[in-house]
Design a protein around this motif. Structure first.
Motif, PDB file in Angstrom:
ATOM      1  N   SER A   1       0.829  -1.208   0.000  1.00 48.40           N
ATOM      2  CA  SER A   1       0.000   0.000   0.000  1.00 48.40           C
ATOM      3  C   SER A   1       0.862   1.256   0.000  1.00 48.40           C
ATOM      4  O   SER A   1       0.618   2.206  -0.761  1.00 48.40           O
ATOM      5  CB  SER A   1      -0.927  -0.012   1.219  1.00 48.40           C
ATOM      6  OG  SER A   1      -1.652   1.193   1.310  1.00 48.40           O
ATOM      7  N   CYS A   2       1.882   1.250   0.851  1.00 47.69           N
ATOM      8  CA  CYS A   2       2.784   2.415   0.916  1.00 47.69           C
ATOM      9  C   CYS A   2       3.560   2.590  -0.387  1.00 47.69           C
ATOM     10  O   CYS A   2       3.769   3.719  -0.849  1.00 47.69           O
ATOM     11  CB  CYS A   2       3.749   2.255   2.086  1.00 47.69           C
ATOM     12  SG  CYS A   2       2.951   2.289   3.704  1.00 47.69           S
ATOM     13  N   PHE A   3       3.991   1.492  -0.943  1.00 51.13           N
ATOM     14  CA  PHE A   3       4.737   1.548  -2.193  1.00 51.13           C
ATOM     15  C   PHE A   3       3.858   2.109  -3.311  1.00 51.13           C
ATOM     16  O   PHE A   3       4.306   2.920  -4.142  1.00 51.13           O
ATOM     17  CB  PHE A   3       5.237   0.145  -2.544  1.00 51.13           C
ATOM     18  CG  PHE A   3       6.200   0.102  -3.690  1.00 51.13           C
ATOM     19  CD1 PHE A   3       7.004   1.202  -4.016  1.00 51.13           C
ATOM     20  CD2 PHE A   3       6.324  -1.033  -4.467  1.00 51.13           C
ATOM     21  CE1 PHE A   3       7.904   1.166  -5.068  1.00 51.13           C
ATOM     22  CE2 PHE A   3       7.212  -1.088  -5.538  1.00 51.13           C
ATOM     23  CZ  PHE A   3       7.999   0.013  -5.827  1.00 51.13           C
ATOM     24  N   TYR A   4       2.586   1.693  -3.322  1.00 52.37           N
ATOM     25  CA  TYR A   4       1.657   2.185  -4.329  1.00 52.37           C
ATOM     26  C   TYR A   4       1.434   3.697  -4.187  1.00 52.37           C
ATOM     27  O   TYR A   4       1.472   4.445  -5.171  1.00 52.37           O
ATOM     28  CB  TYR A   4       0.324   1.442  -4.211  1.00 52.37           C
ATOM     29  CG  TYR A   4      -0.773   2.055  -5.043  1.00 52.37           C
ATOM     30  CD1 TYR A   4      -0.701   2.070  -6.435  1.00 52.37           C
ATOM     31  CD2 TYR A   4      -1.880   2.644  -4.431  1.00 52.37           C
ATOM     32  CE1 TYR A   4      -1.703   2.646  -7.201  1.00 52.37           C
ATOM     33  CE2 TYR A   4      -2.879   3.224  -5.194  1.00 52.37           C
ATOM     34  CZ  TYR A   4      -2.784   3.217  -6.572  1.00 52.37           C
ATOM     35  OH  TYR A   4      -3.771   3.786  -7.325  1.00 52.37           O
ATOM     36  N   ILE A   5       1.217   4.151  -2.960  1.00 54.95           N
ATOM     37  CA  ILE A   5       1.004   5.588  -2.728  1.00 54.95           C
ATOM     38  C   ILE A   5       2.268   6.369  -3.078  1.00 54.95           C
ATOM     39  O   ILE A   5       2.214   7.447  -3.674  1.00 54.95           O
ATOM     40  CB  ILE A   5       0.601   5.837  -1.265  1.00 54.95           C
ATOM     41  CG1 ILE A   5      -0.760   5.199  -0.987  1.00 54.95           C
ATOM     42  CG2 ILE A   5       0.546   7.335  -0.967  1.00 54.95           C
ATOM     43  CD1 ILE A   5      -1.186   5.257   0.457  1.00 54.95           C
ATOM     44  N   LEU A   6       3.414   5.810  -2.716  1.00 54.11           N
ATOM     45  CA  LEU A   6       4.697   6.452  -3.031  1.00 54.11           C
ATOM     46  C   LEU A   6       4.859   6.635  -4.534  1.00 54.11           C
ATOM     47  O   LEU A   6       5.215   7.722  -5.016  1.00 54.11           O
ATOM     48  CB  LEU A   6       5.832   5.603  -2.470  1.00 54.11           C
ATOM     49  CG  LEU A   6       7.268   6.087  -2.730  1.00 54.11           C
ATOM     50  CD1 LEU A   6       7.534   7.402  -2.011  1.00 54.11           C
ATOM     51  CD2 LEU A   6       8.267   5.033  -2.304  1.00 54.11           C
ATOM     52  N   MET A   7       4.579   5.583  -5.297  1.00 51.42           N
ATOM     53  CA  MET A   7       4.704   5.674  -6.748  1.00 51.42           C
ATOM     54  C   MET A   7       3.671   6.631  -7.331  1.00 51.42           C
ATOM     55  O   MET A   7       3.949   7.344  -8.302  1.00 51.42           O
ATOM     56  CB  MET A   7       4.554   4.279  -7.375  1.00 51.42           C
ATOM     57  CG  MET A   7       5.676   3.326  -7.026  1.00 51.42           C
ATOM     58  SD  MET A   7       7.325   3.975  -7.434  1.00 51.42           S
ATOM     59  CE  MET A   7       7.183   4.144  -9.212  1.00 51.42           C
ATOM     60  N   SER A   8       2.483   6.661  -6.732  1.00 46.24           N
ATOM     61  CA  SER A   8       1.455   7.585  -7.207  1.00 46.24           C
ATOM     62  C   SER A   8       1.897   9.030  -7.012  1.00 46.24           C
ATOM     63  O   SER A   8       1.686   9.889  -7.880  1.00 46.24           O
ATOM     64  CB  SER A   8       0.143   7.333  -6.459  1.00 46.24           C
ATOM     65  OG  SER A   8      -0.355   6.046  -6.729  1.00 46.24           O
TER      66      SER A   8
ATOM     67  N   LEU B   1       5.031  10.096  -6.853  1.00 43.58           N
ATOM     68  CA  LEU B   1       6.146  10.387  -7.751  1.00 43.58           C
ATOM     69  C   LEU B   1       5.688  10.538  -9.202  1.00 43.58           C
ATOM     70  O   LEU B   1       6.252  11.333  -9.963  1.00 43.58           O
ATOM     71  CB  LEU B   1       7.190   9.265  -7.652  1.00 43.58           C
ATOM     72  CG  LEU B   1       7.903   9.143  -6.292  1.00 43.58           C
ATOM     73  CD1 LEU B   1       8.844   7.947  -6.298  1.00 43.58           C
ATOM     74  CD2 LEU B   1       8.678  10.423  -5.973  1.00 43.58           C
ATOM     75  N   LEU B   2       4.672   9.776  -9.588  1.00 45.95           N
ATOM     76  CA  LEU B   2       4.225   9.809 -10.985  1.00 45.95           C
ATOM     77  C   LEU B   2       3.225  10.919 -11.275  1.00 45.95           C
ATOM     78  O   LEU B   2       3.215  11.489 -12.368  1.00 45.95           O
ATOM     79  CB  LEU B   2       3.607   8.453 -11.365  1.00 45.95           C
ATOM     80  CG  LEU B   2       4.576   7.263 -11.413  1.00 45.95           C
ATOM     81  CD1 LEU B   2       3.815   5.978 -11.684  1.00 45.95           C
ATOM     82  CD2 LEU B   2       5.656   7.482 -12.465  1.00 45.95           C
ATOM     83  N   THR B   3       2.354  11.237 -10.295  1.00 46.92           N
ATOM     84  CA  THR B   3       1.293  12.213 -10.539  1.00 46.92           C
ATOM     85  C   THR B   3       1.447  13.496  -9.721  1.00 46.92           C
ATOM     86  O   THR B   3       0.836  14.510 -10.035  1.00 46.92           O
ATOM     87  CB  THR B   3      -0.076  11.602 -10.216  1.00 46.92           C
ATOM     88  OG1 THR B   3      -0.163  11.321  -8.807  1.00 46.92           O
ATOM     89  CG2 THR B   3      -0.286  10.298 -10.987  1.00 46.92           C
ATOM     90  N   GLY B   4       2.235  13.420  -8.637  1.00 49.47           N
ATOM     91  CA  GLY B   4       2.385  14.579  -7.772  1.00 49.47           C
ATOM     92  C   GLY B   4       1.317  14.684  -6.710  1.00 49.47           C
ATOM     93  O   GLY B   4       1.391  15.522  -5.814  1.00 49.47           O
TER      94      GLY B   4
ATOM     95  N   LEU C   1       4.961  11.398   1.491  1.00 51.63           N
ATOM     96  CA  LEU C   1       6.061  10.623   0.931  1.00 51.63           C
ATOM     97  C   LEU C   1       6.978  10.131   2.038  1.00 51.63           C
ATOM     98  O   LEU C   1       7.391   8.965   2.057  1.00 51.63           O
ATOM     99  CB  LEU C   1       6.838  11.483  -0.059  1.00 51.63           C
ATOM    100  CG  LEU C   1       7.957  10.741  -0.789  1.00 51.63           C
ATOM    101  CD1 LEU C   1       7.508  10.384  -2.192  1.00 51.63           C
ATOM    102  CD2 LEU C   1       9.213  11.578  -0.847  1.00 51.63           C
ATOM    103  N   ILE C   2       7.292  11.002   3.009  1.00 54.81           N
ATOM    104  CA  ILE C   2       8.160  10.616   4.130  1.00 54.81           C
ATOM    105  C   ILE C   2       7.502   9.509   4.947  1.00 54.81           C
ATOM    106  O   ILE C   2       8.160   8.540   5.349  1.00 54.81           O
ATOM    107  CB  ILE C   2       8.466  11.845   5.010  1.00 54.81           C
ATOM    108  CG1 ILE C   2       9.306  12.857   4.231  1.00 54.81           C
ATOM    109  CG2 ILE C   2       9.208  11.419   6.279  1.00 54.81           C
ATOM    110  CD1 ILE C   2       9.511  14.178   4.944  1.00 54.81           C
ATOM    111  N   CYS C   3       6.208   9.651   5.189  1.00 58.80           N
ATOM    112  CA  CYS C   3       5.483   8.626   5.946  1.00 58.80           C
ATOM    113  C   CYS C   3       5.519   7.279   5.223  1.00 58.80           C
ATOM    114  O   CYS C   3       5.727   6.228   5.854  1.00 58.80           O
ATOM    115  CB  CYS C   3       4.038   9.052   6.166  1.00 58.80           C
ATOM    116  SG  CYS C   3       3.819  10.406   7.344  1.00 58.80           S
ATOM    117  N   GLN C   4       5.343   7.314   3.903  1.00 56.56           N
ATOM    118  CA  GLN C   4       5.321   6.052   3.144  1.00 56.56           C
ATOM    119  C   GLN C   4       6.672   5.350   3.209  1.00 56.56           C
ATOM    120  O   GLN C   4       6.741   4.134   3.385  1.00 56.56           O
ATOM    121  CB  GLN C   4       4.948   6.311   1.677  1.00 56.56           C
ATOM    122  CG  GLN C   4       3.631   7.016   1.441  1.00 56.56           C
ATOM    123  CD  GLN C   4       2.515   6.464   2.284  1.00 56.56           C
ATOM    124  OE1 GLN C   4       2.273   5.257   2.303  1.00 56.56           O
ATOM    125  NE2 GLN C   4       1.821   7.340   2.989  1.00 56.56           N
TER     126      GLN C   4
END
Length: 431
Positions: free
Chosen positions: A103-110, A112-115, A192-195
């Motif tokens: 879940s964290c990885f998904y939010i992190l990538m979201s 980075l990719l969308t802002g 991002l830091i939390c993820q």
């Protein structure tokens, strides 16, 4: 409304799927496939009800939803798999660590990719593909690295006190940060830091469980080895006493037989006396290796072989193994010959039941070699550790490990190999 419902039930689906992956090697109850489907449906209904019925602010509602869903998933795993309730909860917590990492990885990538963090993972096909790719990839990698080796023989054998410490210290922190991130949804940098921290925390939990399992395996192995060693010591002491008594009786019987032979006897009685003489000579003069421990071990195992109609031969220079502690020598030979006898006993044709043993010197090496007939298709792993074929897997299958430890204690090397229809164990020591 539909998106809201999907968001409310996605967590139990992810958690159960992660837990199912962790439980691949766990013993299953009857109709487990149907139970899995029903558990997913029930978890979704339960989570949707909790989300719409539980009042309170985000922190209270989120905590109640999380704890109740985790508890429910643990109970459902207990319903699906043939394990204890604490094993089911442990599996659920391992699944949660995997789910939360993904879940964290998904939010992190979201981010980075969308802002921005997505309001819902089901908004469009591109978001859904990213979601599936990250979750499936994360689950697969985490399972192969950590969760795959946690169960053994269909159950978890772990130290629950140490495992609980890792979960208590790390998982609540990840949960709190997850709730905080929802409160600061407008700041992608803080999220991002939390993820990143939550991913590290979840990976740390899985890593701790992986190494904790290794420690538990070593503890179990040491316990079993101690039991084996203790049993061998008792057997050794008993064997020395028994064989000493047999030898004295044999000497007495030989004189009595000689006295009987001097009398006038019928042919049948002479034949019977000859058979008794052969048996007495076998027990009295079987092995003279210049090493009393070897004599005792070989005498003991030769009697077992005689009972099961196994041809046993030994060409042994006992002085060559004089550098070994008597108990180590007895345990090593006892385990090696017991393994050979166990394998040969399975052969139906008595003429093919053969065990041979040699101890000899070659250049600067002392070599112990035990060969036995092996008609089964047996593969020897690279580490040489053979899995037991006995039903009691908790206390069997450690013979080779015990032999290896003793050989390595004297700076030797152990090799196992199968050559045609012969299984060969070789221990090599430097002089």
């Amino acid at each position: 409304m539909i998106i809201s419902i999907l968001n409310s039930v996605i967590f139990p689906i992810e958690l159960l799927l992660a837990s199912y992956i962790c439980a691949v090697k766990i013993n299953k109850r009857s109709y487990w496939g149907l139970r899995m489907v029903l558990s997913l449906f029930f978890a979704c209904v339960f989570m949707a009800a909790i989300d719409h019925l539980v009042p309170g602010n985000m922190l209270v509602k989120g905590s109640i939803s999380f704890l109740s869903t985790v508890l429910l998933c643990g109970l459902l795993l207990f319903w699906i798999y043939s394990i204890s309730l604490k094993d089911a909860m442990y599996c659920c917590m391992i699944g949660y660590a995997m789910q939360h990492f993904a879940s964290c990885f998904y939010i992190l990538m979201s981010i980075l990719l969308t802002g921005n963090t997505p309001a819902s993972i089901w908004i469009n096909s591109s978001t859904l593909l990213l979601y599936l790719f990250i979750y499936l990839g994360s689950y697969s990698v985490l399972y192969m690295l950590f969760a795959k080796n946690l169960p053994k023989d269909g159950e978890y054998i772990i130290n629950f006190s140490n495992s609980a410490e890792a979960f208590i210290l790390v998982i609540p922190i990840a949960l709190v940060l997850s709730l905080i991130e929802k409160a600061i949804n407008s700041d992608p940098r803080q999220i991002l830091i939390c993820q990143v921290y939550e991913m590290i925390a979840c990976a740390l939990v899985l890593w701790v469980q992986y190494w904790q399992k290794k420690v538990v395996n070593l503890e179990v192995e040491m316990t079993v080895q101690e039991r084996i060693f203790s049993e061998r010591r008792r057997q050794f002491e008993q064997s020395i006493s028994n064989i000493d008594v047999i030898n004295h009786k044999c000497h007495d019987l030989k004189y009595q037989i000689q006295a009987l032979k001097s009398e006038e006897l019928s042919a049948n009685k002479k034949m019977a006396i000859d058979e008794i003489t052969n048996a007495v000579n076998f027990y009295d003069d079987s092995f003279q290796t210049d090493n009393e421990i070897l004599n005792t071990a070989l005498m003991e195992k030769s009697m077992v072989c005689r009972r099961y109609h196994i041809s046993f031969s030994a060409i042994v220079d006992g002085k060559k193994l004089g550098f070994m502690n008597p108990m180590d020598l007895y345990v090593m030979l006892g385990n090696a010959l017991d393994n050979a006898i166990e394998a040969v006993r399975k052969i139906k044709e008595e003429e093919k039941r053969v065990i041979s043993m040699r101890v000899y010197a070659k250049e600067d090496l002392i070599i112990l070699q035990i060969e036995n007939t092996c008609l089964e298709e047996t593969s020897v792993p690279e580490d040489g550790n053979l899995s037991t074929t006995k039903s009691d897997k908790n206390y069997h299958g450690y013979g080779i490990g015990s032999i290896r430890k003793i050989v390595e204690k004297y700076n030797g090397s152990l090799s196992l190999r199968k050559n045609d229809n012969m299984f060969i164990l070789t221990a090599v020591f430097a002089r």
